[in-house]
Each structure stands twice: as C-alpha cells, then as structure tokens.
Design an enzyme around this catalytic site. Structure first.
Site, mmCIF file in Angstrom:
data_model
loop_
_atom_site.group_PDB
_atom_site.id
_atom_site.type_symbol
_atom_site.label_atom_id
_atom_site.label_comp_id
_atom_site.label_asym_id
_atom_site.label_seq_id
_atom_site.Cartn_x
_atom_site.Cartn_y
_atom_site.Cartn_z
ATOM 1 C CG ASP A 37 -1.813 1.164 1.321
ATOM 2 O OD1 ASP A 37 -2.369 1.536 0.280
ATOM 3 O OD2 ASP A 37 -1.958 1.725 2.423
ATOM 4 C CE LYS A 38 -0.159 7.410 -2.458
ATOM 5 N NZ LYS A 38 0.040 8.425 -1.382
#
Length: 619
Positions: free
Chosen positions: A299-300
């Site tokens: 995930d960012k």
C-alpha cells in the site's frame, strides 16, 4: 532438576565404562549399558503405547542384542553415546529457544503505583486498568499504557528490536518489559500482565516455535514408515547372513535422528532470531512460504509514505515579499481553518522557527481554499479563483503533476507566492525497495490514491508496477491475479481497507504492530517497529532458515548413506556408527544455531540514520 538427572545418567554411565576398562570387569560394562539405556527403554515403551516405533526402540533393541551376543562394550558405547547425544541435543535446543526465555525473563513482576499521591510498590497482579504507575530513570516499564506526565527515552528493544531509545512524552504509548533510560514518567495502566503486548508476543513466539513446517511434517510421516522399515530390513539381513552383529549394527546406523531434528531446530532458531529483532513470524509453515516470496504488494499511504501531508514547497512570486513572509502569512491564515492541509502548512512554518500567531476569523470557500484577515490585509490561500488577478499557472501545474497539492498565497487579491503540501515518502522506503530488488523480489504498489500521485511516488522509489485508484475489492483481485500467474505474494498494509488482500495473500504482513494486539495475533508476519526495511530482513532470514533446513537434511541423509556403505564394506562397528550418528545430530544443530547470529546491523544503521535527533537518547 531434569537437567541434573539427564547429565547425571551420562556421567555415571561414563564413569562405569572407565572403571570397566581399568578393572577389566564385564559387570561394570553391563551396568554402564543399563544405566544409560534405562531412560531410552522407558521412552521406547512409551512410544509403543501410542503405536509409534521410535528411534529409541532401534537403539535399545541393538543394545540388548549386543548384550546377548556378549558384546558388552558395544552395548555400553551405543547407549552411552545416545544418552550423551540426547543431553547435548536438549542443551542446544534450549540455547536456540533463549530468545523466548529472554522475553519471558524481561516480563516485570512489580510496579510502583501512585496511591493518594504516594508511591507504593505492588505486585503486577495487584494493578488494575486506570492505575497511575510511576517509572523512574533506569527502571522497567511494568505495564502497557499512556504517558500522563513526564518525558524520557525508552529502550524498546524487547518489543521492536530497536537499539535506539524512543522519545516518550505526554500521550505517548509505552509497553511492559521496556526500560526507561532517561527522565521520569507517570503512566496510566492500560494493558496489565497477560493483556500486555509483551505477553502477546511471548504467546505468539511460543506457538510459532511449536508450529511445524511442511517439510517437517513430511519428514515425520517419512520416519513413521522408515523406522519400522529399518527394523524389518535388519531382521531380513540377519536371517539371510546369520550375522547378528551386522543386523544390530544396521539398526544403530540407520537411526534418522539428524533427519528428524534438522527441521525443528532450524525453525526454532530462525523464529527466535526474528523475535529478538522485532519480527514475529507465525510459524514454520509461514517461514517456508516467506522464503519463496517473489512479489510484494504494498500500500502507499502510511506504508511507503508517512500517511500525513507535509509542507514540501514555498516559492515567492512577488519580490516585495520574502519566503518567510509568504509562509508566515499562509500559516496564520490557516490557523482558522479545519482543513487537513492547514495543519501541514502551520507545522511547516513552526518547524522553520517562524512565529505563527492565531487569527480570530476566516472564511472557508468550498473547493477553493480560505480567505482571512491578517494584520488588516486580506490573505487568501487556495486556487487562483480566490485572486483578483489571474497569475501564470505554469508552476502550480508543474507541482500538481509531481503529485503535490499546490496553493496560491495572495494578499489583497494579488498572488505573492505558492505553497505546496504532499504525503511525503518515508525516509526508509528507498532502502527497503532497493533491498527487496536485490533479493529478486518484484514490488507492486496498490493504492486508492490518484493515478498521478501514485506514479510520482512509484517513479521516485523505483516500484516495478503501479495500480492506482483501487477499492479494497480491487486490491483483493490484484493479489489473486498475481497468484494465478504462479507468484508467491506477500501483502503489506496498515489500513482496514487492506484486510481482504492481506488475508488472501500467501503472506500477510502488518507493520508497526507493537501497538496493535490484533495485528500481532492475525498477521502471518508482524513487524513490531514501524520500519519498512524489516520486511526484506524478514524475507532474507526466512531464506537463510530454509537453506539451513535443506543443508541439514542433506547432511543427515549423507551420513546414513556413508554409514550403510561402511557397514556393508566392513569397518564400521556399532559404537563407531553411533558416534558418527550423534556427531551428525550435533552438526545439524550447530549449523542451525548459526541462525541466531545478529544480522540486522545494516537495518539498524538505516533506522538510526533516519531517526529524529531528539529521539537519540544515550543509554
């Protein structure tokens, strides 16, 4: 007491053998065989009661057979060496479990609680949630809780594996079993005893070390058939050759001890080493799977980035104003705003030492920004629509293309500067991505953020593949598609929206799990510290552990093959066979113990390099 009994049997048996050599007494040699063989016989009988033919049975049959053919030395040597090997095996296994025992020993037993404002020392079980606990410099934190007052540096190595003390102040979380290295803290007790993070870690590591890898399960099934097969083969050879000693020797040298111990000792050592470095691995099966990971879906927001906007740019458009003027005016205007980006601008100004005075009133303009009165001037922060004169948008568009949110700062309708904020990349993210690439692992970003922002972050970090504007079900679909391509996928994320993908991935990784008991219990790998480089470290340790398991299996099988050849070609006796057999057991244990060596130095160095100066307390 058990250790004394184990080593006492070995010592007495060895002494009787020496006395037999000195006196030439066969009775002393028989006594040595009985002393050393008694516990082996008991173990063999107990195994038979549950319908299992154990290694102990092979040894005791061979020893008793040697007595019947009057080969007393061989009988004593076989039982003595087997008992000695068992004692050494138990001692070295205890050594590999020391990471767990160190955690157990670090659990506090007493606490200083404030009752009516007075400090009182009590047992941990006497505390209740809500009690105020006093922790002085050099003392152990006895509970999980929140700091009420005080400031200090806490050594959290037992929880996170971090060697540098973390700064704690009002509102900070602290964990039982950690040590206060500077300052004094008053802590509100939240997790006590078995409810503490330390207790959950100990429970998790206990379960993980007892968990079996797929390879171990296979070998145990193999040994259930192998051991009876050896007995039948030895009986057949004895009947064919009428050579009882040859048959008994085959029983001894065929013991699969090194084969059986090679896997569990590696798992215990690998998981123990990881736990000491703040990485919790759920068990042997997950350790094996982690070694095969070739794709990491990450995930960012909050994982590759800090998860909160930070001030990134301040540019002057009017030479009558300085950079400090532009930032101060923007920050003062935002003091009356509740927009999430306002905090980033104010924090950026105060971090630069600027004085940001509050204002009384401002007017938010939906979708455009904010207009405020600052020192009798109208200050606008937001889009060009808030200004009387349209400025050149080139630079603002460039900043937006870089994934930043850029805003004009205007005074009395005229643009004087630009400010930009963005969710900034974590300092340790480039190191982590580079380490994963060095291990041959492909990194795939899956984020719900905008395509433009995601691609800018990916380009800066060198991420291999980008998927943006994704819903939770999209991330789940992505993981399934990667698995359908034959990849072994690890998923790392920190949000509820990542949960379906985390559960579906071959390995689900939770980062910064120290404050989340649920993450500790549910993740396949829990990184206790909020450090992304711990992920490549965990995968690298898993690969080392699996390589160690394979090497140990090869040594065990080669030992049995060489001994078989030695017996058939002549020259290998029962005592020599048992000596070589026990040496192979100790060798595979010694190789597994190499996993206990610290290998996190480079990750610690990176962590220290990126840690704020105020956190670097000396011990």
């Amino acid at each position: 007491m058990k250790n004394w009994r184990t080593w006492g049997v070995v010592a007495v048996s060895g002494l009787l053998i020496v006395l037999s050599w000195i006196t030439g007494s066969d009775l002393l040699m028989i006594a040595a065989a009985v002393v050393a063989g008694w516990q082996i016989a008991v173990s063999a009988v107990q195994a038979l009661r549950i319908r299992m033919i154990s290694i102990d049975l092979l040894v005791i049959v061979a020893a008793v057979g040697a007595l019947f053919i009057h080969n007393y030395w061989e009988s004593a040597a076989v039982t003595f060496l087997f008992a000695l090997g068992k004692a050494l095996e138990r001692a070295t296994m205890n050594r590999t479990r020391r990471a767990l025992s160190d955690l157990v020993d670090s659990a506090p037993e007493t606490a200083t609680v404030l009752r009516d404002g007075q400090p009182e020392t009590v047992e941990i079980w006497e505390l209740v949630p809500g009690d105020t606990v006093l922790v002085r410099n050099g003392e152990q934190v006895p509970v999980d809780g929140r700091v009420i007052t005080g400031r200090g540096g806490v050594d959290e190595a037992t929880i996170t594996g971090e060697s540098v003390p973390a700064e704690k102040a009002e509102g900070s979380e602290v964990f039982a079993g950690t040590w206060l290295r500077s300052g004094v803290l008053q802590v509100e007790a939240v997790g006590i005893g078995s409810d503490s993070t330390l207790a959950k870690i100990i429970h998790r590591v206990e379960d993980a070390q007892d968990d079996k890898a797929r390879t171990q399960t296979f070998l145990e099934k193999f040994s259930r058939w192998y051991t009876p097969g050896v007995m039948v083969a030895a009986l057949a050879i004895g009947l064919i050759t009428w050579n009882v000693e040859l048959a008994l020797t085959l029983l001894v040298i065929a013991c699969p001890g090194a084969l059986v111990i090679s896997i569990p000792v590696s798992i215990v050592a690998g998981i123990g080493r990881a736990a000491k470095d703040g990485v919790l691995i759920k068990g042997g099966e997950y350790l094996e799977t982690s070694a095969k990971v070739d794709t990491v879906v990450v995930d960012k927001t909050g994982t590759l980035t800090l998860g909160r906007p930070e001030l990134t740019d301040v540019e002057v458009l009017d030479p009558a104003y300085t950079r400090a003027d532009v930032l101060t005016l923007a920050a003062r205007a935002e003091t009356a705003s509740e927009h999430p980006l306002a905090e980033a601008i104010i924090r950026g100004a105060t971090d630069e030492g600027l004085v940001v005075e509050m204002i009384d009133h401002a007017e938010p303009v939906t979708g455009k920004g904010i207009i405020a009165t600052v020192d009798e001037h109208t200050v606008a922060v937001g889009s060009a629509n808030l200004l009387d004169h349209a400025p050149d948008n080139t630079r603002l568009l460039q900043l937006n293309e870089q994934g930043r949110t850029a805003m004009y700062v205007g005074v009395d309708g005229r643009a004087i500067g630009l400010v930009a904020v963005a969710d900034t990349i974590r300092d340790d993210a480039p190191t982590a991505i580079a380490a994963l690439h060095a291990q041959g692992v492909e990194v795939v970003m899956a984020t719900g953020d905008a395509e433009r922002v995601a691609r800018n972050v990916a380009a800066e970090l060198g991420v291999d593949e980008v998927h943006a504007e994704m819903l939770p079900e999209d991330k789940l679909t992505l993981v399934k598609e990667l698995q359908a391509q034959g990849r072994t996928v690890a998923m790392i994320g920190d949000g509820v929206n990542d949960t379906p993908a985390l559960a579906t991935a071959d390995i689900g990784v939770a980062m910064g799990a120290a404050g989340s008991p649920a993450a500790i219990e549910t993740a396949d790998i829990a990184l206790m510290a909020d450090r992304l480089p711990r992920l490549p470290y965990a995968l690298r340790l898993a690969q080392r552990t699996v390589r160690t398991m394979r090497l140990n299996i090869a040594i065990a099988l080669a030992t049995v093959a060489v001994l078989f050849a030695g017996v058939l070609l002549g020259g290998v006796t029962m005592s020599i066979g048992m000596l070589v057999h026990e040496a192979s057991v100790l060798l595979v244990i010694a190789i597994a113990m190499l996993l206990l060596r610290p290998t996190l130095r480079e990750d610690r160095a990176a962590a220290i390099a990126t840690q704020p100066v105020e956190e670097m307390f000396t011990r």
